[in-house]
Design an enzyme around this catalytic site. Structure first.
Site, PDB file in Angstrom:
ATOM      1  N   GLN A 267       0.880  -1.053   0.029  1.00 15.59           N
ATOM      2  CA  GLN A 267       0.042   0.017   0.001  1.00 15.59           C
ATOM      3  C   GLN A 267       0.723   1.244  -0.018  1.00 15.59           C
ATOM      4  O   GLN A 267       1.822   1.159   0.631  1.00 15.59           O
ATOM      5  CB  GLN A 267      -1.089  -0.010   1.127  1.00 15.59           C
ATOM      6  CG  GLN A 267      -1.947  -1.218   1.192  1.00 15.59           C
ATOM      7  CD  GLN A 267      -3.118  -0.873   0.030  1.00 15.59           C
ATOM      8  OE1 GLN A 267      -3.127   0.222  -0.304  1.00 15.59           O
ATOM      9  NE2 GLN A 267      -3.516  -1.735  -0.138  1.00 15.59           N
ATOM     10  N   TYR A 296      -5.496 -12.269  -3.880  1.00 15.76           N
ATOM     11  CA  TYR A 296      -4.823 -11.199  -4.279  1.00 15.76           C
ATOM     12  C   TYR A 296      -4.067 -10.740  -3.140  1.00 15.76           C
ATOM     13  O   TYR A 296      -3.982  -9.433  -2.646  1.00 15.76           O
ATOM     14  CB  TYR A 296      -5.643  -9.952  -4.919  1.00 15.76           C
ATOM     15  CG  TYR A 296      -6.418 -10.283  -5.820  1.00 15.76           C
ATOM     16  CD1 TYR A 296      -6.015 -10.715  -7.167  1.00 15.76           C
ATOM     17  CD2 TYR A 296      -7.637 -10.588  -5.638  1.00 15.76           C
ATOM     18  CE1 TYR A 296      -6.931 -11.133  -8.061  1.00 15.76           C
ATOM     19  CE2 TYR A 296      -8.516 -10.961  -6.615  1.00 15.76           C
ATOM     20  CZ  TYR A 296      -8.321 -11.456  -8.057  1.00 15.76           C
ATOM     21  OH  TYR A 296      -9.117 -11.750  -8.856  1.00 15.76           O
ATOM     22  N   GLU A 320      -1.883 -15.480  -4.429  1.00 13.37           N
ATOM     23  CA  GLU A 320      -1.259 -14.267  -5.085  1.00 13.37           C
ATOM     24  C   GLU A 320      -0.577 -14.652  -6.356  1.00 13.37           C
ATOM     25  O   GLU A 320      -0.185 -15.855  -6.363  1.00 13.37           O
ATOM     26  CB  GLU A 320      -0.090 -13.788  -4.024  1.00 13.37           C
ATOM     27  CG  GLU A 320       0.827 -12.907  -4.729  1.00 13.37           C
ATOM     28  CD  GLU A 320      -0.114 -11.549  -5.307  1.00 13.37           C
ATOM     29  OE1 GLU A 320       0.340 -10.990  -6.408  1.00 13.37           O
ATOM     30  OE2 GLU A 320      -0.885 -10.936  -4.564  1.00 13.37           O
ATOM     31  N   ASP A 363      -8.527  -8.291  -2.228  1.00  7.98           N
ATOM     32  CA  ASP A 363      -7.657  -6.876  -2.539  1.00  7.98           C
ATOM     33  C   ASP A 363      -7.247  -7.006  -3.948  1.00  7.98           C
ATOM     34  O   ASP A 363      -6.096  -6.943  -4.246  1.00  7.98           O
ATOM     35  CB  ASP A 363      -6.730  -6.530  -1.585  1.00  7.98           C
ATOM     36  CG  ASP A 363      -6.333  -4.845  -1.912  1.00  7.98           C
ATOM     37  OD1 ASP A 363      -6.848  -4.389  -2.735  1.00  7.98           O
ATOM     38  OD2 ASP A 363      -5.119  -4.775  -0.940  1.00  7.98           O
ATOM     39  N   CYS A 390      -9.368  -0.194  -5.006  1.00  8.85           N
ATOM     40  CA  CYS A 390      -8.767   1.187  -5.256  1.00  8.85           C
ATOM     41  C   CYS A 390      -9.320   1.949  -6.526  1.00  8.85           C
ATOM     42  O   CYS A 390      -8.708   2.710  -6.854  1.00  8.85           O
ATOM     43  CB  CYS A 390      -7.211   1.129  -5.687  1.00  8.85           C
ATOM     44  SG  CYS A 390      -6.869  -0.074  -7.046  1.00  8.85           S
TER      45      CYS A 390
END
Length: 433
Positions: A267, A296, A320, A363, A390
């Site tokens: 982040q 993710y 991931e 995410d 996001c």
């Protein structure tokens, strides 16, 4: 740039992507660096006759909004760029707007995207981060630069290959600006990436190159960089070569420590890891013994918190796609037998493993999860999903997939983790039947 026509426009509502909408002779024009209600002179940047819409930069304000302020970064100021005969660099397209007004505009944009793409009507309030600086600066812990033909650090004009040399980065944390990399000659390199960890360790500087074996010139550049670890990075092959110090940075969130190698995802806002972890745990309400998935998962930020919350009686499947990030996650979560770390595409892992879960955290990248992943998640038996996003457009599309499957949007928080830009972060909780 001087050959591009200039129009006087009355500015309408904000639109996703950092623009406002204006109209000229029936044609929609997306205008950056303006505010709703203003009258501006705007220079067209994309104006093909057969295009559905045009794009423009406001270069002079004829009638100003009361929400307009002086831009904190001259290179990103459209008016000053117009005087220079250039366009502003990208990355701070809301800097001309008062911070509270930025958040009001972001709230409007998120609500509009959710209603139009997700078919969900909801009033949104974009929240500031509790410890945000009053000027909204100094928050970026990751910054990428190009290198211009003279070897200077540079950034691109918006939607352009034109490079503008930079001599500061006001959005970056002091540890990055303190390196003063703009004083060095980076000739021969394709770009420079800088990451500052949350601890006392030195920042990491990545020298982008198309070579897997750094040559003498690259090593000489590394010697000139003071106060940082330095590595050479070939983004085409993923090769990472240590030149000085470490090839990773250390991040600390609560009781957990994380190693993030090279260009690995983390982040960007200095407070985002702690703020988002707290929001995820609150939304999930995870209890000991539950079976969870973190999709993710990156280097394991949420996985670590989830593993602690469910304890050894529970389990966490951490998925991931990036092999480098997955290796970091294995290091960061070493010794936690109830955590299963899998490297692979999320949709493929869920399809092949068919896990039975109580809840899911995801995410995804800016493009969102997509129909296939949402379908796979809703088929795991999970009764709740915490979705960190996001991008309001991709989130809204995915929200529509959830509601089509019979799920409801129980709660939604939107956080201003990217001041002076149009970006925002959301944490949503979906409940199944």
């Amino acid at each position: 740039m001087t050959q591009n026509p200039e129009l006087e426009l009355t500015i309408g509502p904000p639109a996703h992507g950092g623009h406002c909408v204006a109209r000229h002779e029936g044609r929609v024009i997306f205008v950056r660096h303006a505010l709703p209600g203003e009258v501006v002179k705007a220079r067209l940047t994309e104006h093909d006759d057969d295009a559905r819409f045009w794009r423009a930069d406001a270069t002079e304000v004829v009638q100003s909004s009361s929400d307009r302020v002086n831009h904190p970064w001259p290179l990103a100021d459209a008016g000053l760029a117009g005087l220079r005969g250039t366009r502003p660099v990208g990355g701070a397209e809301f800097g001309h707007i008062d911070l509270s007004a930025q958040r009001r505009l972001k709230s409007e944009i998120f609500s509009e995207q959710l209603a139009r793409l997700g078919k969900i009507e909801r009033d949104i309030t974009v929240e500031p981060v509790p410890d945000e600086a009053p000027d909204g600066l100094g928050w970026r812990t990751r910054v990428g630069f190009a290198v211009d033909p003279d070897g200077h650090l540079a950034m691109h004009e918006h939607r352009s290959n034109v490079l503008i040399p930079v001599a500061d980065m006001p959005l970056a944390v002091p540890a990055i600006n303190g390196l003063a990399l703009w004083n060095l000659d980076f000739s021969g390199l394709d770009g420079v990436e800088v990451a500052a960890g949350s601890g006392d360790d030195e920042p990491l500087v990545l020298l982008k190159t198309r070579q897997d074996r750094p040559n003498r010139r690259i090593r000489a550049v590394a010697e000139e960089i003071q106060g940082a670890s330095v590595a050479a990075w070939n983004p085409e092959t993923g090769s990472l070569t240590q030149l000085r110090g470490k090839t990773w940075v250390r991040e600390t969130v609560g009781n957990h420590s994380f190693r993030v190698t090279g260009e690995g995802f983390w982040q960007i806002h200095r407070s985002a890891p702690a703020v988002l972890t707290a929001a995820v745990l609150k939304g999930l309400d995870a209890a000991p013994g539950l079976r969870l998935a973190d999709l993710y998962a990156g280097a394991g930020l949420f996985t670590a918190a989830l593993a602690e919350r469910v304890g050894e009686a529970g389990s966490v499947l951490s998925v991931e796609g990036s092999s480098a990030a997955s290796r970091d996650a294995r290091r960061n979560l070493h010794g936690r037998a109830h955590v299963d770390i899998v490297q692979g595409k999320v949709e493929k892992v869920l399809r092949e493993r068919r896990p039975h879960l109580d809840a899911v955290v995801l995410d995804p990248p800016r493009a969102g999860a997509g129909r296939e992943v949402v379908r796979a998640m809703t088929g795991t038996g999970a009764k709740s999903v915490v979705y960190v996003s996001c991008d309001p457009a991709s989130f809204a599309r995915d929200a529509a997939y959830f509601t089509a499957a019979g799920w409801s949007l129980e709660s939604l928080r939107v956080l201003d983790l990217y001041p002076h830009t149009h970006h925002m972060e959301s944490v949503a909780v979906f409940r199944g039947e």
